[in-house]
Design a protein around this motif. Structure first.
Motif, PDB file in Angstrom:
ATOM      1  N   GLU A  29      23.786  40.806  41.804  1.00  0.00           N
ATOM      2  CA  GLU A  29      24.746  40.815  42.140  1.00  0.00           C
ATOM      3  C   GLU A  29      25.866  40.680  41.702  1.00  0.00           C
ATOM      4  N   LEU A  30      25.621  39.937  40.340  1.00  0.00           N
ATOM      5  CA  LEU A  30      26.434  40.192  39.608  1.00  0.00           C
ATOM      6  C   LEU A  30      27.280  41.863  38.541  1.00  0.00           C
ATOM      7  N   VAL A  31      25.638  42.665  38.537  1.00  0.00           N
ATOM      8  CA  VAL A  31      26.246  43.671  38.340  1.00  0.00           C
ATOM      9  C   VAL A  31      26.690  44.390  39.966  1.00  0.00           C
ATOM     10  N   LYS A  32      26.448  44.121  40.734  1.00  0.00           N
ATOM     11  CA  LYS A  32      26.900  45.214  41.724  1.00  0.00           C
ATOM     12  C   LYS A  32      28.809  44.912  41.688  1.00  0.00           C
ATOM     13  N   LEU A  33      28.726  43.827  41.686  1.00  0.00           N
ATOM     14  CA  LEU A  33      30.570  43.280  40.611  1.00  0.00           C
ATOM     15  C   LEU A  33      30.785  43.849  39.471  1.00  0.00           C
ATOM     16  N   GLN A  34      30.384  44.065  38.968  1.00  0.00           N
ATOM     17  CA  GLN A  34      30.343  44.872  37.791  1.00  0.00           C
ATOM     18  C   GLN A  34      31.228  45.975  37.723  1.00  0.00           C
ATOM     19  N   TYR A  35      30.127  47.092  38.596  1.00  0.00           N
ATOM     20  CA  TYR A  35      30.535  47.732  39.443  1.00  0.00           C
ATOM     21  C   TYR A  35      31.812  48.015  39.910  1.00  0.00           C
ATOM     22  N   TRP A  36      32.033  47.195  40.868  1.00  0.00           N
ATOM     23  CA  TRP A  36      33.539  46.522  41.605  1.00  0.00           C
ATOM     24  C   TRP A  36      34.746  46.653  40.889  1.00  0.00           C
ATOM     25  N   ILE A  37      34.650  45.884  40.149  1.00  0.00           N
ATOM     26  CA  ILE A  37      35.818  45.393  38.701  1.00  0.00           C
ATOM     27  C   ILE A  37      36.792  46.930  38.109  1.00  0.00           C
ATOM     28  N   LYS A  38      34.580  47.572  37.377  1.00  0.00           N
ATOM     29  CA  LYS A  38      35.588  49.035  36.961  1.00  0.00           C
ATOM     30  C   LYS A  38      35.422  50.032  38.053  1.00  0.00           C
ATOM     31  N   GLU A  39      35.684  49.979  38.921  1.00  0.00           N
ATOM     32  CA  GLU A  39      35.517  50.846  39.987  1.00  0.00           C
ATOM     33  C   GLU A  39      37.429  50.916  40.607  1.00  0.00           C
ATOM     34  N   ASN A  40      37.445  49.706  40.810  1.00  0.00           N
ATOM     35  CA  ASN A  40      38.628  49.244  41.389  1.00  0.00           C
ATOM     36  C   ASN A  40      39.817  48.657  40.940  1.00  0.00           C
ATOM     37  N   ASP A  41      39.507  48.526  39.234  1.00  0.00           N
ATOM     38  CA  ASP A  41      40.329  48.619  38.107  1.00  0.00           C
ATOM     39  C   ASP A  41      41.170  47.305  38.501  1.00  0.00           C
ATOM     40  N   LEU A  42      39.911  46.563  38.513  1.00  0.00           N
ATOM     41  CA  LEU A  42      40.612  44.335  38.571  1.00  0.00           C
ATOM     42  C   LEU A  42      40.368  44.241  37.219  1.00  0.00           C
ATOM     43  N   ARG A  43      41.196  43.240  37.280  1.00  0.00           N
ATOM     44  CA  ARG A  43      41.906  42.226  35.808  1.00  0.00           C
ATOM     45  C   ARG A  43      41.342  41.037  36.622  1.00  0.00           C
ATOM     46  N   VAL A  44      39.873  40.166  35.718  1.00  0.00           N
ATOM     47  CA  VAL A  44      39.242  39.103  36.358  1.00  0.00           C
ATOM     48  C   VAL A  44      39.582  38.168  35.194  1.00  0.00           C
ATOM     49  N   CYS A  45      39.746  37.198  35.392  1.00  0.00           N
ATOM     50  CA  CYS A  45      39.359  35.826  34.150  1.00  0.00           C
ATOM     51  C   CYS A  45      39.055  34.679  34.906  1.00  0.00           C
ATOM     52  N   VAL A  46      37.904  34.289  33.973  1.00  0.00           N
ATOM     53  CA  VAL A  46      37.681  32.781  33.946  1.00  0.00           C
ATOM     54  C   VAL A  46      37.131  32.291  33.341  1.00  0.00           C
ATOM     55  N   ARG A  92      48.272  33.438  21.857  1.00  0.00           N
ATOM     56  CA  ARG A  92      46.399  34.221  21.545  1.00  0.00           C
ATOM     57  C   ARG A  92      45.400  34.612  22.397  1.00  0.00           C
ATOM     58  N   TYR A  93      45.421  33.223  23.498  1.00  0.00           N
ATOM     59  CA  TYR A  93      45.232  33.747  24.560  1.00  0.00           C
ATOM     60  C   TYR A  93      45.513  34.938  25.107  1.00  0.00           C
ATOM     61  N   VAL A  94      46.827  35.111  25.612  1.00  0.00           N
ATOM     62  CA  VAL A  94      47.336  36.721  26.005  1.00  0.00           C
ATOM     63  C   VAL A  94      47.020  36.967  25.399  1.00  0.00           C
ATOM     64  N   GLU A  95      46.015  37.592  24.532  1.00  0.00           N
ATOM     65  CA  GLU A  95      45.918  38.840  23.881  1.00  0.00           C
ATOM     66  C   GLU A  95      44.508  39.005  23.910  1.00  0.00           C
ATOM     67  N   GLN A  96      43.817  37.574  25.060  1.00  0.00           N
ATOM     68  CA  GLN A  96      42.147  38.067  24.838  1.00  0.00           C
ATOM     69  C   GLN A  96      41.817  38.575  26.670  1.00  0.00           C
ATOM     70  N   LEU A  97      43.322  38.484  27.301  1.00  0.00           N
ATOM     71  CA  LEU A  97      43.016  38.330  28.697  1.00  0.00           C
ATOM     72  C   LEU A  97      42.667  39.842  28.943  1.00  0.00           C
ATOM     73  N   PRO A  98      42.124  39.990  29.958  1.00  0.00           N
ATOM     74  CA  PRO A  98      41.251  41.774  30.541  1.00  0.00           C
ATOM     75  C   PRO A  98      42.284  42.514  31.258  1.00  0.00           C
ATOM     76  N   THR A  99      41.512  43.570  30.463  1.00  0.00           N
ATOM     77  CA  THR A  99      42.387  44.303  31.206  1.00  0.00           C
ATOM     78  C   THR A  99      41.953  45.639  32.521  1.00  0.00           C
ATOM     79  N   GLU A 100      42.667  46.853  32.731  1.00  0.00           N
ATOM     80  CA  GLU A 100      41.669  46.717  34.017  1.00  0.00           C
ATOM     81  C   GLU A 100      40.198  47.318  34.298  1.00  0.00           C
TER      82      GLU A 100
END
Length: 276
Positions: A29-46, A92-100
């Motif tokens: 399911e995480l692999v499916k989520l990965q494709y969805w994040i990439k396709e929809n240019d999501l920025r996810v921070c955990v 220094r944390y902002v520099e590590q935040l996700p891109t699209e």
């Protein structure tokens, strides 16, 4: 239908075969989520926070195990440099935040200020108060800008933490996990509890609430956390269909250099090829 006695040991721990089967399903399911994040240019921070030896690293490892490092990236920052100490705290944390199209997992984060820095007096009272006041606004800005922010706190009992500490010190392969800071924290259990309570009081906000994971049983914590993370994003299955491989190029007279002309790693197991 499986009963509790089929799924769990007498101690109430999910049996290994059932744990592995469910983990593999969740990783698919995480692999499916990965494709969805990439396709929809999501920025996810955990964000992963919690007591030392609570199992944060183990969960992160199992989340990214089947994912592409180009999409799922782990951030575990060390001690700030002299230059970073002079920056805005969050910089220094902002520099590590996700891109699209990216998911970033923070193995500890900006909440160091509300935890170890507060308890160990690595920051001033003023710096601490500023953090508690500005952190919610910082996180609201992230969410309002479109970043999906998910925060986890791994809760572990003092007895279980002590057992894991002892296991680490007894096992040379795990001993690196015990830092001097971890040992110092043993004598500050109550102070860390107070710091966590105050941190929750100020930063458990509607836009980015804290999600508490019962981490006393590693198998349960891993499955529960991954399941919850998957529930935070409404994704669809964009997994590509099986790929039809093109035929390999025909050999048109290529001559391979002599095998003994190459520097082969010694074959301690099996055998290296030899020239015919």
């Amino acid at each position: 239908m499986a009963t509790d006695s089929d799924l769990y040991t007498d101690d109430g721990v999910l049996k290994k075969k059932h744990y592995k089967r469910e983990l593999h399903r969740l990783q698919e399911e995480l692999v499916k989520l990965q494709y969805w994040i990439k396709e929809n240019d999501l920025r996810v921070c955990v964000v992963f926070e919690g007591r030392d030896a609570a199992g944060k690293g183990g969960v992160i490892k199992r989340i990214v195990r089947r994912l592409s490092p180009r999409v799922a990236r782990v951030v575990a920052l060390g001690k700030p440099t002299d230059r970073e100490q002079g920056q805005w705290y969050f910089q220094r944390y902002v520099e590590q935040l996700p891109t699209e199209g990216e998911m970033v997992l923070f193995d500890r984060s900006w909440y160091n200020r509300a935890g170890v820095e507060r308890v160990m007096d690595f920051c001033t009272d003023e710096e601490y108060e500023v953090f508690l006041r500005t952190c919610p606004e910082f996180e609201r800005m992230l969410v309002q800008s479109g970043t999906i922010l998910v925060k986890y706190w791994f809760s572990i009992s003092d007895d279980e933490q002590e057992r894991r500490f002892q296991k680490r010190t007894d096992d040379p392969k795990r001993r690196w996990k015990l830092s001097p800071m971890d040992l110092e924290a043993r004598s500050q259990w109550v102070e860390y509890s107070k710091a966590k309570d105050e941190m929750f009081e100020h930063t458990d906000i509607e836009e980015a609430p804290w999600n508490v994971v019962n981490a006393d049983v590693k198998r349960h914590a891993r499955l529960n956390c991954i399941s919850h993370l998957l529930d935070q994003i409404d994704y669809e299955d964009l997994t590509p269909v099986p790929i039809e491989l093109p035929p390999r190029q025909d050999d048109t007279g290529y001559e391979r250099p002599p095998i003994d002309s190459q520097n082969w790693v010694p074959a301690r197991f099996g055998e290296n090829p030899v020239d015919e």
